[in-house]
Design a protein around this motif. Structure first.
Motif: not given
Length: 151
Positions: A34-37, A55-60, A69-77, A116-125
């Protein structure tokens, strides 16, 4: 003078002190997804000001924390309602999305204290704010965070 202190003192005697529900260092009861989003959404709003209103919503979509340890990987739209909003978010040559992603990643890393590795996508909904089932699917149900975002 009006007896409030006395009432509070008497009620306090009747209520036993229990254990703390949360740790001393806990800053919220929300999950890290939730915090990431919210950090991504914060950067969208800061970067676009009035161009892309709320008019934006972020979904992880994916959240993988390494076991040791290591890298946390997050993909969000990032969901928007119109193609024009998507064009604004992506920006010329993807520059706006790169800025949003970098700043959100820095905020997340500062909070969690690791890479953190953060990958973001944008989608028209289209009209996601107007449809109850769409709100639930995007994590904006009765209690924000109880849907997909809060899991």
């Amino acid at each position: 003078a009006d007896g409030i202190e006395r009432v509070l003192d008497e009620v306090g005697k009747l209520c036993p002190e229990g254990p703390h529900r949360y740790g001393e260092d806990d800053i919220t009861d929300r999950p890290t997804r939730f915090l990431a989003s919210e950090y991504v959404r914060e950067q969208v709003l800061l970067a676009t000001h009035e161009e892309v209103p709320h008019a934006t919503a972020v979904v992880v979509d994916d959240f993988v924390e390494p076991t040791e340890g290591g890298v946390t990987r997050i993909t969000a739209t990032i969901h928007v309602e119109r193609p024009g909003q998507k064009r604004i978010l992506v920006g010329a040559g993807g520059e706006m999305m790169k800025r949003i992603g970098t700043r959100a990643r820095q905020r997340i890393e500062a909070l969690w204290g690791h890479q953190v590795h953060l990958e973001l996508w944008v989608r028209v909904t289209p009209r996601w704010r107007e449809r109850g089932e769409q709100l639930e699917e995007l994590g904006y149900g009765r209690d924000r965070g109880e849907g997909k975002q809060g899991s």
